[in-house]
Design an enzyme around this catalytic site. Structure first.
Site, PDB file in Angstrom:
ATOM      1  N   SER A   3      18.636   4.267   1.193  1.00  0.00           N
ATOM      2  CA  SER A   3      18.065   3.446  -0.458  1.00  0.00           C
ATOM      3  C   SER A   3      17.295   4.344  -0.962  1.00  0.00           C
ATOM      4  CB  SER A   3      17.648   2.331  -0.035  1.00  0.00           C
ATOM      5  OG  SER A   3      16.070   2.224   0.661  1.00  0.00           O
ATOM      6  N   HIS A   8      20.316  -0.032   5.497  1.00  0.00           N
ATOM      7  CA  HIS A   8      19.650  -0.164   6.727  1.00  0.00           C
ATOM      8  C   HIS A   8      20.476  -0.976   7.490  1.00  0.00           C
ATOM      9  CE1 HIS A   8      15.563   0.860   4.823  1.00  0.00           C
ATOM     10  NE2 HIS A   8      16.502   1.637   4.690  1.00  0.00           N
ATOM     11  N   GLN A  33      16.574  -5.491   1.796  1.00  0.00           N
ATOM     12  CA  GLN A  33      16.482  -4.393   3.030  1.00  0.00           C
ATOM     13  C   GLN A  33      15.152  -4.870   3.712  1.00  0.00           C
ATOM     14  OE1 GLN A  33      16.966  -0.324   1.564  1.00  0.00           O
ATOM     15  NE2 GLN A  33      14.830  -0.556   1.667  1.00  0.00           N
ATOM     16  N   GLU A  34      14.164  -5.856   3.642  1.00  0.00           N
ATOM     17  CA  GLU A  34      13.424  -5.812   4.025  1.00  0.00           C
ATOM     18  C   GLU A  34      11.937  -6.628   4.571  1.00  0.00           C
ATOM     19  OE1 GLU A  34      10.618  -1.931   3.798  1.00  0.00           O
ATOM     20  OE2 GLU A  34      12.633  -1.348   3.406  1.00  0.00           O
ATOM     21  N   GLU A  93      14.771   0.435  10.721  1.00  0.00           N
ATOM     22  CA  GLU A  93      13.847   0.322  10.921  1.00  0.00           C
ATOM     23  C   GLU A  93      13.192  -0.251  12.479  1.00  0.00           C
ATOM     24  OE1 GLU A  93      12.006  -0.224   7.189  1.00  0.00           O
ATOM     25  OE2 GLU A  93      12.858   2.034   6.580  1.00  0.00           O
ATOM     26  N   ASP A 140      10.595  -6.100   0.632  1.00  0.00           N
ATOM     27  CA  ASP A 140      11.043  -5.084   0.151  1.00  0.00           C
ATOM     28  C   ASP A 140      12.455  -5.216  -0.319  1.00  0.00           C
ATOM     29  OD1 ASP A 140      12.537  -3.042  -1.623  1.00  0.00           O
ATOM     30  OD2 ASP A 140      12.007  -1.352   0.181  1.00  0.00           O
ATOM     31  N   GLU A 151       8.074  -6.003  -3.127  1.00  0.00           N
ATOM     32  CA  GLU A 151       8.900  -4.453  -3.290  1.00  0.00           C
ATOM     33  C   GLU A 151      10.285  -4.332  -4.139  1.00  0.00           C
ATOM     34  OE1 GLU A 151       8.038  -1.425  -0.015  1.00  0.00           O
ATOM     35  OE2 GLU A 151       9.785  -0.038  -0.545  1.00  0.00           O
ATOM     36  N   ASP A 184       8.773   1.338  -4.916  1.00  0.00           N
ATOM     37  CA  ASP A 184       9.171   1.915  -4.727  1.00  0.00           C
ATOM     38  C   ASP A 184       9.914   3.106  -5.388  1.00  0.00           C
ATOM     39  OD1 ASP A 184      10.124   3.808  -3.184  1.00  0.00           O
ATOM     40  OD2 ASP A 184      10.866   1.429  -1.652  1.00  0.00           O
ATOM     41  N   LYS A 230       5.399   7.614  -0.656  1.00  0.00           N
ATOM     42  CA  LYS A 230       6.543   8.655   0.638  1.00  0.00           C
ATOM     43  C   LYS A 230       6.559  10.098   0.215  1.00  0.00           C
ATOM     44  CE  LYS A 230       9.982   4.662   0.769  1.00  0.00           C
ATOM     45  NZ  LYS A 230      11.526   4.834   0.030  1.00  0.00           N
ATOM     46  N   HIS A 237       6.739   4.999   6.045  1.00  0.00           N
ATOM     47  CA  HIS A 237       7.162   6.031   6.601  1.00  0.00           C
ATOM     48  C   HIS A 237       8.814   6.184   5.814  1.00  0.00           C
ATOM     49  CE1 HIS A 237       9.932   2.242   8.110  1.00  0.00           C
ATOM     50  NE2 HIS A 237       9.299   1.837   6.780  1.00  0.00           N
ATOM     51  N   ARG A 238      10.334   6.871   5.755  1.00  0.00           N
ATOM     52  CA  ARG A 238      11.205   6.402   5.456  1.00  0.00           C
ATOM     53  C   ARG A 238      12.263   5.548   6.521  1.00  0.00           C
ATOM     54  NH1 ARG A 238      12.237   8.941   0.849  1.00  0.00           N
ATOM     55  NH2 ARG A 238      13.963   7.057   0.742  1.00  0.00           N
ATOM     56  N   SER A 239      13.504   5.614   6.142  1.00  0.00           N
ATOM     57  CA  SER A 239      14.159   4.780   7.574  1.00  0.00           C
ATOM     58  C   SER A 239      14.835   5.641   8.586  1.00  0.00           C
ATOM     59  CB  SER A 239      15.943   4.355   6.425  1.00  0.00           C
ATOM     60  OG  SER A 239      15.612   5.149   5.529  1.00  0.00           O
ATOM     61  N   LYS A 283       2.915   0.795   5.362  1.00  0.00           N
ATOM     62  CA  LYS A 283       4.528   0.324   6.245  1.00  0.00           C
ATOM     63  C   LYS A 283       5.062   1.547   6.752  1.00  0.00           C
ATOM     64  CE  LYS A 283       8.331   0.515   3.868  1.00  0.00           C
ATOM     65  NZ  LYS A 283       9.155  -0.696   2.632  1.00  0.00           N
TER      66      LYS A 283
END
Ligand code: PGA
Ligand code: ZN
Length: 441
Positions: free
Chosen positions: A50, A162, A170-171, A212, A249, A300, A327, A352, A380-382, A403
């Site tokens: 994303s 994801h 997303q999260e 993730e 997020d 987020e 982000d 990131k 991190h990234r996915s 994260k």
């Protein structure tokens, strides 16, 4: 005697990330003038799904191999353009080297060399220097003051881009704010994760995981996810809102439709059998309601990356109560962060390293945030690799929050395990901030 770590070679290769897509890894060898020995530093670059519109460019080949996702051009840029430019430089001059990379690229968004090319070199350089000085990376980058372990912002339920489920945000993450050590915090998270798995199993819901490592069942809306999280925290023997808070997020840029100017919820729509669309105002009210009903401490990308007006309203309404993390909004870019600070937008930045493409620029974003009383969350990234650099950076820069996914899949767990080792190494000097990691209580 001044130490000179002469860069002897810079070499990149194409490797695979956790989604099976190519990414760049670089090796740098330096010669330490003090002991006459050679030292190696290696770093690999992560990759997002994303991705924010304003991120530095991740150079992809666009050729048939790997569905266009090959990184042979970025690798070539390292081996044929960056390597000669850095030959003979001192690896201790991280800022100077990063400036050289920025100049060599010559664009605002690193589209010439690729931010994946520049970042691999920038990080490998720091690693080579730390190795040559026999120092852990967090100590080399952060100096004598580096001692703060981060509070995990642990993603245990995946949705959005994801996962292939119906969860639109997303999260959904847990934050253990009452532990007395990082190790204790990690244990709480893992226990909640396993309890969540059992609850999902008992209800006949899927326990397959997303990119993730968080579970990715089909659930109708955010409330039903938050209910499950609260239940899992209870089941693990902890008190939601006291021991464990929740972070989300929304990755709202992915839900925003430019044509309608509205946020579209495809998963919620499909399970409810009617189109669910929310305006900016409705999104803000929705988050206000969620944060009243659930112990949410951090939110987020609640709104899209270009919805600055909406972000300002959101900040006015919620900033006193919860952490509002930018982000896609800030993309680890100090110029975008400075604009946000001026407008009074958000109160936290997600960091990131590959969004900006050099260690120096990521550091500058963290520094600017801290100076302006914004928190910074290392991330991190996915798409990840076994590289654990961000764990060290979180400690080096005292971000106090990290994260980096679920306690599942080695690409995620590697970072947590690295932090366990750092905590052990720091011994009495180690500090776990808990709620002090936040400006909101
Ligand atoms: P990404 O997701 O790495 O796919 O961008 C992480 C995030 O949005 O925070
Ligand atoms: Zn995000």
């Amino acid at each position: 005697m001044n130490t000179y770590l002469e860069i002897k070679s810079v070499h990149a290769r194409e490797i695979l990330d956790s989604r099976g897509n190519p990414t760049v890894e670089a090796d740098i060898i330096v010669l330490n003038g003090n002991d006459g020995q050679f030292y190696l530093g290696t770093a690999a670059v992560p990759s997002g799904a994303s991705t924010g519109r304003f991120e530095a460019v991740e150079l992809r080949d666009g050729e048939p191999r790997y569905f266009g996702l090959g990184v042979q051009h970025a690798v070539k840029n390292v081996n044929e353009k960056i390597a000669p430019a850095l030959a003979g430089e001192n690896a201790l001059d991280q800022f100077r080297l990063d400036r050289l990379l920025i100049e060599l690229d010559g664009t605002e968004n690193k589209e010439n060399l690729g931010a994946n090319a520049t970042l691999s070199v920038s990080l490998a350089c720091a690693r080579a220097a730390a190795n040559a000085l026999s120092m852990p990376l967090y100590r080399y980058v952060g100096g004598a003051g580096a001692h703060l372990l981060p509070v995990p912002m642990m993603n245990i339920l995946n949705g959005g881009k994801h996962a292939a489920n119906t969860v639109d945000f997303q999260e959904f993450m847990i934050m253990p704010v009452r532990a007395d050590s990082f190790g204790g915090a990690l244990r709480i998270c893992a226990e909640v994760y396993h309890n969540l798995k059992k609850i999902l199993q008992d209800r006949g819901l899927s326990t397959g995981v997303g990119d993730e490592g968080g579970f990715a069942p089909d659930l109708p809306d955010a409330e039903s996810v938050l209910e499950l999280l609260v239940e899992a925290v209870h089941a693990a023997g902890y008190i939601p809102g006291d021991d464990v808070r929740i972070a989300m997020d929304a990755a709202a840029s992915e839900l925003y439709n430019e044509k309608t100017g509205m946020y579209h919820f495809p998963g919620e729509s499909s399970l409810k059998g009617q189109e669910v669309i929310r305006s900016t105002e409705e999104m803000i009210s929705y988050f206000e309601k969620l944060s009243r009903n659930y112990p949410i401490i951090s939110l987020e990308d609640a709104l899209a990356e270009e919805d600055w007006d909406g972000w300002q309203k959101l900040t006015e309404r919620l900033a006193g109560k919860i952490q509002l993390v930018g982000d896609d909004l800030f993309v680890t870019n100090k110029k975008r962060l400075a604009a946000g600070i001026k407008l009074g937008t958000a109160n936290s930045i997600l960091v990131k390293v590959n969004q900006i493409g050099t260690l120096t620029e990521a550091f500058e974003a963290v520094e600017l945030a801290h100076k302006n009383h914004y928190t910074a969350v290392m991330s991190h990234r996915s798409g990840e690799t076994e590289d654990t650099t961000i764990a060290d950076l979180a400690v080096a820069w005292n971000t106090a929050q990290i994260k980096t996914g679920a306690p599942c899949r080695s690409d995620r767990v590697a970072k947590y395990n690295r932090l366990l080792r750092i905590e052990e190494e720091l011994g009495k000097a180690a500090e776990y901030p808990g709620l002090l990691a936040f400006h909101v209580q």
